[in-house]
Design a protein around this motif. Structure first.
Motif, PDB file in Angstrom:
ATOM      1  N   GLN A   1       0.825  -1.200   0.000  1.00 26.67           N
ATOM      2  CA  GLN A   1       0.000   0.000   0.000  1.00 26.67           C
ATOM      3  C   GLN A   1       0.862   1.254   0.000  1.00 26.67           C
ATOM      4  O   GLN A   1       0.557   2.226  -0.700  1.00 26.67           O
ATOM      5  CB  GLN A   1      -0.922  -0.010   1.223  1.00 26.67           C
ATOM      6  CG  GLN A   1      -2.038  -1.042   1.137  1.00 26.67           C
ATOM      7  CD  GLN A   1      -2.796  -1.188   2.445  1.00 26.67           C
ATOM      8  OE1 GLN A   1      -2.567  -0.438   3.401  1.00 26.67           O
ATOM      9  NE2 GLN A   1      -3.690  -2.163   2.516  1.00 26.67           N
ATOM     10  N   PHE A   2       1.942   1.220   0.768  1.00 32.89           N
ATOM     11  CA  PHE A   2       2.819   2.393   0.782  1.00 32.89           C
ATOM     12  C   PHE A   2       3.483   2.589  -0.574  1.00 32.89           C
ATOM     13  O   PHE A   2       3.633   3.726  -1.044  1.00 32.89           O
ATOM     14  CB  PHE A   2       3.882   2.288   1.868  1.00 32.89           C
ATOM     15  CG  PHE A   2       4.861   3.421   1.809  1.00 32.89           C
ATOM     16  CD1 PHE A   2       4.470   4.711   2.167  1.00 32.89           C
ATOM     17  CD2 PHE A   2       6.148   3.225   1.333  1.00 32.89           C
ATOM     18  CE1 PHE A   2       5.355   5.782   2.069  1.00 32.89           C
ATOM     19  CE2 PHE A   2       7.033   4.286   1.227  1.00 32.89           C
ATOM     20  CZ  PHE A   2       6.642   5.567   1.601  1.00 32.89           C
ATOM     21  N   THR A   3       3.893   1.488  -1.214  1.00 36.07           N
ATOM     22  CA  THR A   3       4.503   1.597  -2.540  1.00 36.07           C
ATOM     23  C   THR A   3       3.544   2.258  -3.521  1.00 36.07           C
ATOM     24  O   THR A   3       3.934   3.127  -4.315  1.00 36.07           O
ATOM     25  CB  THR A   3       4.919   0.209  -3.061  1.00 36.07           C
ATOM     26  OG1 THR A   3       5.928  -0.337  -2.191  1.00 36.07           O
ATOM     27  CG2 THR A   3       5.479   0.289  -4.481  1.00 36.07           C
ATOM     28  N   GLU A   4       2.285   1.874  -3.465  1.00 36.96           N
ATOM     29  CA  GLU A   4       1.274   2.474  -4.341  1.00 36.96           C
ATOM     30  C   GLU A   4       1.151   3.972  -4.074  1.00 36.96           C
ATOM     31  O   GLU A   4       1.065   4.783  -5.006  1.00 36.96           O
ATOM     32  CB  GLU A   4      -0.073   1.787  -4.143  1.00 36.96           C
ATOM     33  CG  GLU A   4      -0.109   0.340  -4.632  1.00 36.96           C
ATOM     34  CD  GLU A   4      -1.427  -0.337  -4.335  1.00 36.96           C
ATOM     35  OE1 GLU A   4      -2.318   0.329  -3.744  1.00 36.96           O
ATOM     36  OE2 GLU A   4      -1.578  -1.523  -4.669  1.00 36.96           O
TER      37      GLU A   4
ATOM     38  N   GLY B   1       5.126   9.853  -8.940  1.00 37.96           N
ATOM     39  CA  GLY B   1       5.026   9.505 -10.353  1.00 37.96           C
ATOM     40  C   GLY B   1       5.847   8.263 -10.652  1.00 37.96           C
ATOM     41  O   GLY B   1       6.789   7.930  -9.920  1.00 37.96           O
ATOM     42  N   VAL B   2       5.499   7.588 -11.726  1.00 37.52           N
ATOM     43  CA  VAL B   2       6.146   6.324 -12.061  1.00 37.52           C
ATOM     44  C   VAL B   2       7.629   6.513 -12.358  1.00 37.52           C
ATOM     45  O   VAL B   2       8.480   5.754 -11.868  1.00 37.52           O
ATOM     46  CB  VAL B   2       5.442   5.663 -13.266  1.00 37.52           C
ATOM     47  CG1 VAL B   2       6.214   4.424 -13.722  1.00 37.52           C
ATOM     48  CG2 VAL B   2       4.010   5.283 -12.907  1.00 37.52           C
TER      49      VAL B   2
ATOM     50  N   LEU C   1      14.088   5.907  -7.968  1.00 37.39           N
ATOM     51  CA  LEU C   1      14.358   5.602  -6.560  1.00 37.39           C
ATOM     52  C   LEU C   1      14.516   4.103  -6.331  1.00 37.39           C
ATOM     53  O   LEU C   1      15.459   3.661  -5.662  1.00 37.39           O
ATOM     54  CB  LEU C   1      13.218   6.132  -5.683  1.00 37.39           C
ATOM     55  CG  LEU C   1      13.322   7.559  -5.168  1.00 37.39           C
ATOM     56  CD1 LEU C   1      12.084   7.895  -4.351  1.00 37.39           C
ATOM     57  CD2 LEU C   1      14.577   7.731  -4.322  1.00 37.39           C
ATOM     58  N   PHE C   2      13.586   3.320  -6.855  1.00 37.03           N
ATOM     59  CA  PHE C   2      13.636   1.873  -6.643  1.00 37.03           C
ATOM     60  C   PHE C   2      14.893   1.281  -7.266  1.00 37.03           C
ATOM     61  O   PHE C   2      15.661   0.574  -6.610  1.00 37.03           O
ATOM     62  CB  PHE C   2      12.393   1.198  -7.233  1.00 37.03           C
ATOM     63  CG  PHE C   2      11.088   1.640  -6.634  1.00 37.03           C
ATOM     64  CD1 PHE C   2      11.015   2.045  -5.313  1.00 37.03           C
ATOM     65  CD2 PHE C   2       9.923   1.659  -7.394  1.00 37.03           C
ATOM     66  CE1 PHE C   2       9.812   2.460  -4.747  1.00 37.03           C
ATOM     67  CE2 PHE C   2       8.721   2.066  -6.842  1.00 37.03           C
ATOM     68  CZ  PHE C   2       8.657   2.465  -5.519  1.00 37.03           C
TER      69      PHE C   2
END
Length: 232
Positions: A20-23, A30-31, A37-38
């Protein structure tokens, strides 16, 4: 729902909270920026882990260390084991108060703190941050376990966990006002790959969870189950 029903309601799995946090993070940044970051953290962490010759795993003797506690004083693994008060010790390598994934994980462990206590298990967190028990730290309020300051990530290095995110990821965080050179004790961007180790009474590693993808953490109940198996 009644108050009693709310108390007995099963806890939300940690994996669901992290997803949920990732979403929310993707929706906010933004994607494109989220992927920077990822990838800028997971990629270098994966590369660092694959190059390690000193990674610590199940069956290994846990490297001994002594570190200052955020609240003052020193904590020593050797002294902890010599006391023989606990059946097991949970060691969490914690990136810092700025990492929501880390905070969600620590909150999950705090929620099962009584179960860890019943399993005769102790808990510590190890962080490169200069003041990890202040401000927005999930462990700061009534934590009742030591948060240790790992200056320069030296202990994380002993456990084969250290890495540095790439410049693109650093720039994204800096643009948000987050500069790890100012937050970390040694003024560098050295971080631990998130790792959780359960050390038994003899000082051997009975459980190890290390994942270059910092968005993935073990469920707290998994840790509790391991500690229960070591209860003495």
């Amino acid at each position: 729902m009644s108050e009693e029903g709310a108390r007995t309601r099963p806890a939300v799995p940690l994996a669901a909270s992290l997803a949920q946090f990732t979403e929310k993070l993707i929706a906010r940044r933004g994607v494109e920026q989220s992927n920077v970051l990822f990838g800028g953290q997971i990629g270098p962490a994966t590369k660092a882990l694959s190059a390690r010759t000193n990674a610590i795993g199940v069956g290994d003797k846990a490297p001994h260390f002594s570190l200052p506690m955020a609240e003052g004083g020193m904590w020593s693994l050797g002294e902890h084991l010599a006391l023989g008060e606990y059946g097991s010790l949970v060691v969490v390598f914690y990136r810092g108060t700025w990492c929501t994934y880390c905070n969600l994980y620590l909150r999950g462990l705090l929620e099962v703190r009584s179960q860890l206590s019943d399993a005769n298990a102790a808990l510590i967190a190890v962080s490169p941050e200069a003041a990890p028990a202040s401000g927005d730290d999930a462990s700061a309020e009534d934590a009742r376990f030591p948060v240790l300051i790992d200056h320069g990530g030296k202990v994380a290095e002993q456990y084969g966990l250290t890495f540095e995110m790439n410049d693109a990821a650093k720039n994204v965080l800096k643009s948000s006002g987050l500069d790890l050179e100012k937050r970390n004790a040694d003024g560098r961007w050295i971080l631990p790959v998130p790792g959780t180790f359960v050390i038994d009474r003899s000082g051997s590693v009975a459980y190890a969870h290390v994942d270059a993808d910092y968005r993935t953490r073990p469920e707290p109940q998994e840790i509790v189950a391991m500690c229960r198996s070591l209860r003495s």
